[in-house]
Design a protein around this motif. Structure first.
Motif, PDB file in Angstrom:
ATOM      1  N   GLU A   1     -19.316  84.475 -74.902  1.00 21.98           N
ATOM      2  CA  GLU A   1     -17.960  83.945 -75.016  1.00 21.98           C
ATOM      3  C   GLU A   1     -16.977  84.712 -74.129  1.00 21.98           C
ATOM      4  O   GLU A   1     -16.069  84.107 -73.537  1.00 21.98           O
ATOM      5  N   VAL A   2     -17.170  86.029 -74.055  1.00 24.25           N
ATOM      6  CA  VAL A   2     -16.251  86.847 -73.250  1.00 24.25           C
ATOM      7  C   VAL A   2     -16.335  86.454 -71.775  1.00 24.25           C
ATOM      8  O   VAL A   2     -15.309  86.356 -71.080  1.00 24.25           O
ATOM      9  N   ASP A   3     -17.550  86.217 -71.300  1.00 25.27           N
ATOM     10  CA  ASP A   3     -17.713  85.831 -69.900  1.00 25.27           C
ATOM     11  C   ASP A   3     -17.133  84.440 -69.635  1.00 25.27           C
ATOM     12  O   ASP A   3     -16.582  84.183 -68.554  1.00 25.27           O
ATOM     13  N   LEU A   4     -17.261  83.557 -70.623  1.00 22.54           N
ATOM     14  CA  LEU A   4     -16.723  82.201 -70.437  1.00 22.54           C
ATOM     15  C   LEU A   4     -15.204  82.211 -70.365  1.00 22.54           C
ATOM     16  O   LEU A   4     -14.602  81.460 -69.582  1.00 22.54           O
ATOM     17  N   ILE A   5     -14.583  83.029 -71.197  1.00 22.42           N
ATOM     18  CA  ILE A   5     -13.122  83.078 -71.212  1.00 22.42           C
ATOM     19  C   ILE A   5     -12.571  83.541 -69.865  1.00 22.42           C
ATOM     20  O   ILE A   5     -11.488  83.114 -69.432  1.00 22.42           O
ATOM     21  N   GLU A   6     -13.303  84.383 -69.172  1.00 14.77           N
ATOM     22  CA  GLU A   6     -12.851  84.915 -67.888  1.00 14.77           C
ATOM     23  C   GLU A   6     -13.292  84.080 -66.690  1.00 14.77           C
ATOM     24  O   GLU A   6     -12.982  84.431 -65.551  1.00 14.77           O
TER      25      GLU A   6
ATOM     26  N   LEU B   1     -12.522  73.459 -67.349  1.00 18.80           N
ATOM     27  CA  LEU B   1     -13.205  72.488 -68.206  1.00 18.80           C
ATOM     28  C   LEU B   1     -12.521  72.372 -69.567  1.00 18.80           C
ATOM     29  O   LEU B   1     -12.343  71.259 -70.087  1.00 18.80           O
ATOM     30  N   ALA B   2     -12.106  73.518 -70.133  1.00 17.11           N
ATOM     31  CA  ALA B   2     -11.424  73.493 -71.429  1.00 17.11           C
ATOM     32  C   ALA B   2     -10.079  72.788 -71.322  1.00 17.11           C
ATOM     33  O   ALA B   2      -9.696  72.011 -72.221  1.00 17.11           O
ATOM     34  N   ASN B   3      -9.382  73.010 -70.244  1.00 21.33           N
ATOM     35  CA  ASN B   3      -8.096  72.329 -70.061  1.00 21.33           C
ATOM     36  C   ASN B   3      -8.288  70.837 -69.843  1.00 21.33           C
ATOM     37  O   ASN B   3      -7.447  70.023 -70.269  1.00 21.33           O
TER      38      ASN B   3
ATOM     39  N   GLU C   1      -7.270  76.368 -77.869  1.00 19.86           N
ATOM     40  CA  GLU C   1      -7.580  77.779 -77.726  1.00 19.86           C
ATOM     41  C   GLU C   1      -8.835  77.937 -76.879  1.00 19.86           C
ATOM     42  O   GLU C   1      -9.853  77.297 -77.142  1.00 19.86           O
ATOM     43  N   ILE C   2      -8.766  78.789 -75.866  1.00 23.56           N
ATOM     44  CA  ILE C   2      -9.906  79.025 -74.987  1.00 23.56           C
ATOM     45  C   ILE C   2     -11.048  79.696 -75.748  1.00 23.56           C
ATOM     46  O   ILE C   2     -12.227  79.403 -75.528  1.00 23.56           O
ATOM     47  N   SER C   3     -10.704  80.586 -76.678  1.00 20.72           N
ATOM     48  CA  SER C   3     -11.733  81.299 -77.442  1.00 20.72           C
ATOM     49  C   SER C   3     -12.529  80.342 -78.323  1.00 20.72           C
ATOM     50  O   SER C   3     -13.754  80.450 -78.419  1.00 20.72           O
ATOM     51  N   ASP C   4     -11.821  79.399 -78.967  1.00 25.42           N
ATOM     52  CA  ASP C   4     -12.523  78.415 -79.792  1.00 25.42           C
ATOM     53  C   ASP C   4     -13.404  77.510 -78.928  1.00 25.42           C
ATOM     54  O   ASP C   4     -14.518  77.155 -79.324  1.00 25.42           O
ATOM     55  N   ALA C   5     -12.905  77.154 -77.765  1.00 24.28           N
ATOM     56  CA  ALA C   5     -13.690  76.319 -76.860  1.00 24.28           C
ATOM     57  C   ALA C   5     -14.934  77.060 -76.375  1.00 24.28           C
ATOM     58  O   ALA C   5     -16.016  76.471 -76.259  1.00 24.28           O
ATOM     59  N   ALA C   6     -14.806  78.362 -76.113  1.00 23.26           N
ATOM     60  CA  ALA C   6     -15.962  79.155 -75.684  1.00 23.26           C
ATOM     61  C   ALA C   6     -17.002  79.241 -76.784  1.00 23.26           C
ATOM     62  O   ALA C   6     -18.211  79.123 -76.541  1.00 23.26           O
TER      63      ALA C   6
END
Length: 257
Positions: A41-46, A53-55, A61-66
């Protein structure tokens, strides 16, 4: 029945040795930092591509999407692994080897009289079953990212799987999968259902009632009661499971005779 009892007894002995002989197996010390076959998840957020893709999907929330993306990746991996195992299982079931194993299951003495090595075939089934369990355990530990031996209690990882097989159908591969999905769903939803049920039936007693507080506090144990009730109902009204083992007419006539 005796084989099952002996198997459970021997497994508990092996578990006790692994737990307490630390010089051999590190005991119950946790294993952390297990690498994942999917992104973190940490790598996806960055990552720029994941943020875009999340946008695009309108994630709040980016964290929830990850977290959701990682679970979807594991779901795809699970489906692929399950499809491969089911393909091999169905091929084995319909092969001469599968017919021999069913013959040993139905009447081991008759199979031994026909020259089949019953003990060797039993050993094969144990090895194959352990291999599948090992694959499932590897997927579970990589999902959690760590291995905590104390969290694997027999009630959840032995009895619950047994109920899954009995509910779905012990002689049908697809029945075992169906039973697994149904029992796990009920296991997860039993606690919130128990809380709602206990809160509803104790509402007339008032908030200060000790009986109401006791029943609400014990709502978490509704899942154990539910699993036991399901097991009794299935064994009474559908002993062959939801998807019984498929038998042709000649096999049925042979068994009846």
């Amino acid at each position: 029945d005796y084989l099952a009892i002996a198997t459970l007894g021997i497994s508990e002995i092996i578990i006790a040795i692994i737990k307490y002989e630390e010089w051999l197996s590190r005991g119950v010390k946790n294993v952390t930092g297990i690498p994942r076959p999917v992104p973190y998840e940490v790598d996806l957020i960055e990552s720029e591509w994941f943020i875009s893709l999340a946008n695009f999907f309108g994630a709040a929330e980016i964290s929830d999407a990850a977290s959701l993306f990682v679970k979807l990746c594991y779901a795809v991996l699970f489906v692929i692994v399950l499809a491969i195992i089911m393909w091999f299982a169905e091929r084995a079931l319909k092969s001469p080897w599968g017919r021999m194993m069913r013959a040993i299951r139905d009447n081991r003495d008759a199979a031994a009289a026909m020259g089949k090595d019953v003990k060797r075939r039993h050993l094969q089934t144990f090895v194959l079953g352990c291999a599948v369990c090992g694959i499932a355990g590897a997927m579970l530990t990589t999902l959690d990212g760590q291995l905590t031996p104390t969290s694997y209690i027999p009630l959840r990882y032995t009895f619950l799987i047994w109920v899954m097989v009995i509910l779905g159908g012990s002689g049908n591969n697809w029945g075992s999968i169906l039973g697994g999905f149904i029992i796990w769903f009920l296991w997860v939803e039993a606690e919130p259902f128990g809380n709602w049920f206990m809160s509803t039936i104790t509402a007339p007693l008032g908030e200060g009632s000790e009986l109401a507080q006791h029943l609400v506090a014990g709502a978490a144990y509704m899942r154990y009661l539910m699993m036991g009730a399901i097991l009794l109902i299935v064994m009474r009204f559908a002993p062959k499971g939801l998807i019984p083992e498929a038998t042709n007419r000649s096999t049925a006539m042979t068994r009846s005779s």
